[in-house]
Design a protein around this motif. Structure first.
Motif, short mmCIF file in Angstrom:
data_model
loop_
_atom_site.label_atom_id
_atom_site.label_comp_id
_atom_site.label_asym_id
_atom_site.label_seq_id
_atom_site.Cartn_x
_atom_site.Cartn_y
_atom_site.Cartn_z
N VAL A 274 0.84 -1.21 0.00
CA VAL A 274 0.00 0.00 0.00
C VAL A 274 0.87 1.25 0.00
CG1 VAL A 274 -1.69 1.32 1.32
CG2 VAL A 274 -1.96 -1.14 1.06
N ALA A 275 1.96 1.22 0.74
CA ALA A 275 2.88 2.36 0.74
C ALA A 275 3.44 2.59 -0.66
CB ALA A 275 4.01 2.13 1.73
N ALA A 276 3.77 1.50 -1.36
CA ALA A 276 4.27 1.64 -2.73
C ALA A 276 3.21 2.23 -3.64
CB ALA A 276 4.73 0.28 -3.25
N ALA A 277 1.96 1.84 -3.45
CA ALA A 277 0.87 2.40 -4.26
C ALA A 277 0.70 3.89 -3.98
CB ALA A 277 -0.43 1.64 -3.98
N MET A 278 0.80 4.28 -2.72
CA MET A 278 0.71 5.70 -2.37
C MET A 278 1.81 6.49 -3.06
SD MET A 278 -0.17 5.43 1.72
CE MET A 278 0.01 7.22 1.98
N ALA A 279 3.03 5.97 -3.02
CA ALA A 279 4.15 6.67 -3.65
C ALA A 279 3.93 6.79 -5.15
CB ALA A 279 5.46 5.95 -3.35
N ALA A 280 3.45 5.72 -5.77
CA ALA A 280 3.25 5.72 -7.22
C ALA A 280 2.15 6.69 -7.64
CB ALA A 280 2.92 4.31 -7.70
N ARG A 281 1.11 6.83 -6.82
CA ARG A 281 -0.01 7.69 -7.15
C ARG A 281 0.15 9.11 -6.63
NH1 ARG A 281 -4.70 4.95 -8.99
NH2 ARG A 281 -5.48 7.07 -9.27
N GLY A 282 1.22 9.37 -5.88
CA GLY A 282 1.43 10.71 -5.34
C GLY A 282 0.56 11.04 -4.15
N THR A 283 0.09 10.01 -3.43
CA THR A 283 -0.72 10.22 -2.24
C THR A 283 0.19 10.48 -1.05
OG1 THR A 283 -2.35 8.65 -3.11
CG2 THR A 283 -2.54 9.26 -0.78
N ALA A 284 0.06 11.61 -0.42
CA ALA A 284 0.92 11.99 0.70
C ALA A 284 0.43 11.36 2.00
CB ALA A 284 0.97 13.50 0.84
N LEU A 285 1.28 11.42 3.03
CA LEU A 285 0.95 10.90 4.35
C LEU A 285 1.26 11.94 5.40
CD1 LEU A 285 0.24 8.54 6.35
CD2 LEU A 285 2.70 7.98 6.31
N VAL A 286 0.28 12.20 6.28
CA VAL A 286 0.51 12.99 7.49
C VAL A 286 0.41 11.99 8.65
CG1 VAL A 286 -0.25 14.91 8.91
CG2 VAL A 286 -0.45 15.05 6.42
N PRO A 287 1.54 11.50 9.17
CA PRO A 287 1.50 10.34 10.07
C PRO A 287 0.98 10.61 11.47
CG PRO A 287 3.76 11.10 9.79
CD PRO A 287 2.92 11.87 8.81
N THR A 288 1.04 11.84 11.95
CA THR A 288 0.57 12.18 13.30
C THR A 288 1.06 11.18 14.33
OG1 THR A 288 -1.56 11.00 13.15
CG2 THR A 288 -1.51 13.29 12.35
N LEU A 289 2.36 10.99 14.40
CA LEU A 289 2.94 9.99 15.30
C LEU A 289 2.62 10.26 16.76
CD1 LEU A 289 6.44 9.59 13.59
CD2 LEU A 289 4.44 8.10 13.34
N LEU A 290 2.37 11.51 17.10
CA LEU A 290 2.08 11.85 18.50
C LEU A 290 0.86 11.14 19.05
CD1 LEU A 290 2.57 15.70 19.02
CD2 LEU A 290 3.84 13.84 20.07
N VAL A 291 -0.13 10.86 18.21
CA VAL A 291 -1.41 10.40 18.75
C VAL A 291 -1.33 9.00 19.35
CG1 VAL A 291 -2.73 11.87 17.19
CG2 VAL A 291 -2.28 9.50 16.54
N THR A 292 -0.26 8.26 19.07
CA THR A 292 -0.10 6.95 19.68
C THR A 292 1.04 6.93 20.71
OG1 THR A 292 1.28 6.24 17.80
CG2 THR A 292 -1.06 5.69 17.73
N ARG A 293 1.44 8.12 21.15
CA ARG A 293 2.51 8.20 22.17
C ARG A 293 2.36 9.49 23.00
NH1 ARG A 293 3.87 6.68 17.69
NH2 ARG A 293 5.05 4.96 18.52
N CYS A 294 1.13 9.77 23.44
CA CYS A 294 0.89 11.02 24.17
C CYS A 294 0.04 10.78 25.42
CB CYS A 294 0.27 12.08 23.27
SG CYS A 294 -1.34 11.63 22.59
N LYS A 295 0.40 9.79 26.20
CA LYS A 295 -0.39 9.44 27.38
C LYS A 295 -0.57 10.63 28.32
CE LYS A 295 -0.63 6.34 31.35
NZ LYS A 295 -2.10 6.24 31.23
#
Length: 411
Positions: free
Chosen positions: A252-273
């Motif tokens: 799926v990541a490869a498909a995103m890269a090929a289609r130009g679909t960006a990612l905003v990962p928001t890593l904080l939301v799974t490490r902000c107890k």
């Protein structure tokens, strides 16, 4: 139109490492709202001898940060969120205005709002543009589109729709209100008690209706999305951006890269107890968040390995004090430390968001013709993303809105 020359600085932007390097002993000529010249100090000073100068005392000067996942009216489950939900329209407007002021002061000069309550974001944007309040440049999706009972359906920051026709009307209603982009919830998430992160919430014809209608009106679409299968279908349909992406696969990541679909990962939301605890977020949500953390990081690594464009977005309010800094900078540190590196983090916080917004002629680099949205710090942001913890000077549109070294008035 006023002029000022910024001197005694090293200019760094997201082009560094990609054909441009840091420029030491530089100067920037600002005329009105925009940058009129950038270059070696003596060269720029010769253009306007005698112009007023701002001496940054050896600081590093970068473009202002762009936070691509913000909610200035955020109301999570728990007491803190209940307080926001209980606000009337006047209280909410003042609450969001205060958040906008704090956001700008921490060096975030542009935000992308991806679901705000009751269209208060449009009033906020108008007030900032008119100069009535201080705040960042605002690009907004208005209310996010969601199926009945879907992720985030509880508040005034979403609009429930069912079926392709209703989702088309939903897109048009947000564009009518003034939306710059469209946000749609296509899966469950962390904050929904009666769903899972991997719960699909839209059918293919509904996703296609959102994407096709938005694109016909010249608007991009970003989607709250967790599971790989749901993301893969949306990417195939032309989705422009994924928020979170908790459970990507290499394919799926490869498909995103090929289609130009960006990612905003928001890593904080799974490490902000600590943030959740501060707001009184219930235990079920805290457990879901923390449990998703390791898989979230793996997904982020897959995206980087595939060459997906990643962009800064905190999800937490951009200015929120967190772990010794603010949420925006802490997110940027996570992005850098988890594989992107400092130069990549700078790019993800400036140039890449500007390109996604279609605003790279105005924002994202320290170049002639761009808005003079600039920030300064003492440490090198190409050495560490933590340099942004030391932001001490902020300019937006040629106006200095923060200067920690300015002389304090006598009292």
């Amino acid at each position: 139109m006023g002029e000022v020359v910024i001197v005694n600085c090293t200019v760094v932007d997201g082009r560094a490492g990609g054909g441009a390097e840091a420029l030491p002993d530089a100067a920037v000529l600002v005329r009105g709202e925009r940058i009129a010249a950038v270059g070696p100090r003596e060269q720029v000073l010769r253009l306007r001898p005698g112009a007023p100068a701002i001496d940054l005392a050896g600081a590093y000067l970068t473009p202002g940060l762009v936070n691509m996942h913000t909610h200035l009216s955020l109301a999570l489950p728990g007491q803190g969120g209940d307080d926001v939900k209980g606000m009337g329209p006047h209280d909410l407007a003042l609450y969001m205005a205060d958040g906008a002021r704090r956001t700008l002061a921490c060096g975030v000069t542009t935000v992308r709002c991806v679901a705000e309550k009751d269209h208060a974001d449009f009033a906020l944007r108008r007030a900032i543009e008119a100069g009535r309040i201080a705040g960042p440049r605002v690009y907004t999706a208005g209310r996010a589109l969601v199926c009945t009972g879907g992720h985030g359906h509880e508040g005034g920051d979403t609009l429930e729709c069912d079926g392709p026709d209703a989702f088309r009307r939903g897109v048009r209603s947000q564009i009518k209100a003034g939306a710059d982009l469209i946000k749609v919830m296509i899966s469950g998430g962390i904050a929904g008690e009666h769903e899972r992160i991997d719960t699909p919430q839209l059918f293919g014809d509904e996703m296609a209706a959102v994407i096709d209608t938005a694109h016909a009106w010249g608007r991009k679409v970003t989607a709250h999305a967790g599971p790989a299968a749901v993301i893969a279908e949306a990417v195939e349909l032309g989705l422009d951006c994924v928020e979170h992406g908790y459970e990507l696969t290499p394919q799926v990541a490869a498909a995103m890269a090929a289609r130009g679909t960006a990612l905003v990962p928001t890593l904080l939301v799974t490490r902000c107890k600590d943030f959740f605890t501060e707001l009184g977020v219930p235990e079920w949500m805290q457990c879901r968040s923390l449990a998703a953390g390791p898989r979230h990081l793996d997904s982020y690594a897959m995206a980087l390995a595939a060459g997906v464009t990643v962009m800064l977005g905190s999800d937490m309010p951009p200015f929120w004090p967190f772990e010794g800094t603010n949420a925006t900078v802490r997110e940027l540190e996570h992005m850098s430390e988890s594989g992107l590196g400092p130069a990549g983090a700078l790019r993800a916080a400036t140039l890449e968001p500007a390109r996604w917004l279609g605003a790279d002629g105005d924002l994202g680099t320290v170049e002639t013709g761009r808005y003079a949205d600039l920030i300064a710090m003492d440490d090198d942001p190409l050495a560490t993303a933590s340099a942004f913890r030391g932001v001490r000077w902020v300019m937006k549109g040629g106006e200095v809105v923060r200067d920690d070294h300015a002389a304090r008035p006598l009292r």
